[in-house]
Design a protein around this motif. Structure first.
Motif, PDB file in Angstrom:
ATOM      1  N   GLN A  11      90.888 -31.739 -16.787  1.00 44.77           N
ATOM      2  CA  GLN A  11      90.985 -30.281 -16.724  1.00 44.77           C
ATOM      3  C   GLN A  11      89.632 -29.605 -16.481  1.00 44.77           C
ATOM      4  O   GLN A  11      89.532 -28.675 -15.680  1.00 44.77           O
ATOM      5  CB  GLN A  11      91.626 -29.782 -18.031  1.00 44.77           C
ATOM      6  CG  GLN A  11      92.080 -28.330 -18.004  1.00 44.77           C
ATOM      7  CD  GLN A  11      93.094 -28.047 -16.880  1.00 44.77           C
ATOM      8  OE1 GLN A  11      94.008 -28.828 -16.652  1.00 44.77           O
ATOM      9  NE2 GLN A  11      92.902 -26.958 -16.164  1.00 44.77           N
ATOM     10  N   GLY A  15      88.279 -27.122 -11.456  1.00 43.90           N
ATOM     11  CA  GLY A  15      87.710 -26.008 -10.700  1.00 43.90           C
ATOM     12  C   GLY A  15      86.712 -26.473  -9.645  1.00 43.90           C
ATOM     13  O   GLY A  15      86.771 -26.063  -8.491  1.00 43.90           O
ATOM     14  N   LYS A  16      85.841 -27.383 -10.067  1.00 46.42           N
ATOM     15  CA  LYS A  16      84.827 -27.898  -9.139  1.00 46.42           C
ATOM     16  C   LYS A  16      85.452 -28.688  -7.993  1.00 46.42           C
ATOM     17  O   LYS A  16      85.021 -28.602  -6.848  1.00 46.42           O
ATOM     18  CB  LYS A  16      83.836 -28.806  -9.878  1.00 46.42           C
ATOM     19  CG  LYS A  16      82.741 -28.041 -10.589  1.00 46.42           C
ATOM     20  CD  LYS A  16      81.673 -28.981 -11.121  1.00 46.42           C
ATOM     21  CE  LYS A  16      80.597 -28.188 -11.849  1.00 46.42           C
ATOM     22  NZ  LYS A  16      79.615 -29.074 -12.488  1.00 46.42           N
ATOM     23  N   LEU A  18      88.511 -28.403  -6.820  1.00 46.54           N
ATOM     24  CA  LEU A  18      89.247 -27.470  -5.965  1.00 46.54           C
ATOM     25  C   LEU A  18      88.284 -26.823  -4.969  1.00 46.54           C
ATOM     26  O   LEU A  18      88.532 -26.793  -3.767  1.00 46.54           O
ATOM     27  CB  LEU A  18      89.917 -26.407  -6.841  1.00 46.54           C
ATOM     28  CG  LEU A  18      90.754 -25.338  -6.131  1.00 46.54           C
ATOM     29  CD1 LEU A  18      92.046 -25.912  -5.592  1.00 46.54           C
ATOM     30  CD2 LEU A  18      91.082 -24.181  -7.076  1.00 46.54           C
ATOM     31  N   LYS A  19      87.169 -26.343  -5.492  1.00 51.57           N
ATOM     32  CA  LYS A  19      86.162 -25.677  -4.674  1.00 51.57           C
ATOM     33  C   LYS A  19      85.608 -26.633  -3.611  1.00 51.57           C
ATOM     34  O   LYS A  19      85.481 -26.276  -2.446  1.00 51.57           O
ATOM     35  CB  LYS A  19      85.012 -25.238  -5.593  1.00 51.57           C
ATOM     36  CG  LYS A  19      84.443 -23.882  -5.293  1.00 51.57           C
ATOM     37  CD  LYS A  19      83.580 -23.440  -6.460  1.00 51.57           C
ATOM     38  CE  LYS A  19      82.750 -22.237  -6.109  1.00 51.57           C
ATOM     39  NZ  LYS A  19      81.972 -21.791  -7.289  1.00 51.57           N
ATOM     40  N   SER A  31      96.858 -29.771  -6.223  1.00 52.30           N
ATOM     41  CA  SER A  31      95.706 -30.635  -5.996  1.00 52.30           C
ATOM     42  C   SER A  31      95.807 -31.362  -4.654  1.00 52.30           C
ATOM     43  O   SER A  31      95.246 -32.439  -4.490  1.00 52.30           O
ATOM     44  CB  SER A  31      95.622 -31.649  -7.135  1.00 52.30           C
ATOM     45  OG  SER A  31      96.846 -32.331  -7.238  1.00 52.30           O
TER      46      SER A  31
END
Lengths: 87, 87
Positions: A11, A15-16, A18-19, A31
């Motif tokens: 979790q 974010g990283k 995804l970016k 994802s």
């Protein structure tokens, strides 16, 4: 080449990842990413992914095909791709 | 044909979708499956998936290719497939 990339990371690292993936490919769902990418750029993506990932727990699967036309995509249910611009 | 299937469903429906997809395909990671499947069986899978899914919120993406050799798979990081027998 044309690739589909799917990551499964803790979790904290979502974010990283995804970016990162969105810098190289188009987001389809959660994802899952797809897109045309050069071999060099794909190597860069994998290299950067490994810097983010915990190699004991996380994984990134990459399916490659030389031609996009060899792969047919079908979405059953809700198509999320349009949200991409808002993220 | 050879397919990759990835679902993104609400938490409540994850268990059912996992069970359904594993009846038709091989689990690779999280919500990602792959395998050789006939057109008829694929139609069955989609039909059963729609019965589980909330079409407003959930989605199932299916990538199809006529020949498995057209698709190359690479796993970066942890390979989870071996856990399949324990689930």
């Amino acid at each position: 080449m044309y690739v589909i990339a799917v990551y499964d990371v803790g979790q904290k690292r979502v974010g990283k990842m995804l970016k990162l993936c969105r810098r190289y490919l188009n987001w389809i769902q959660n994802s899952v990413f797809e897109g045309e990418i050069s071999e060099v750029r794909l190597m860069e993506l994998k290299h950067e992914a490994l810097e983010i990932m915990d190699e004991e727990d996380d994984s990134l699967i990459i399916f490659q095909t030389r031609q996009e036309k060899w792969l047919e995509k079908e979405i059953v249910g809700k198509e999320k791709q349009n949200l991409d611009n808002f993220l």
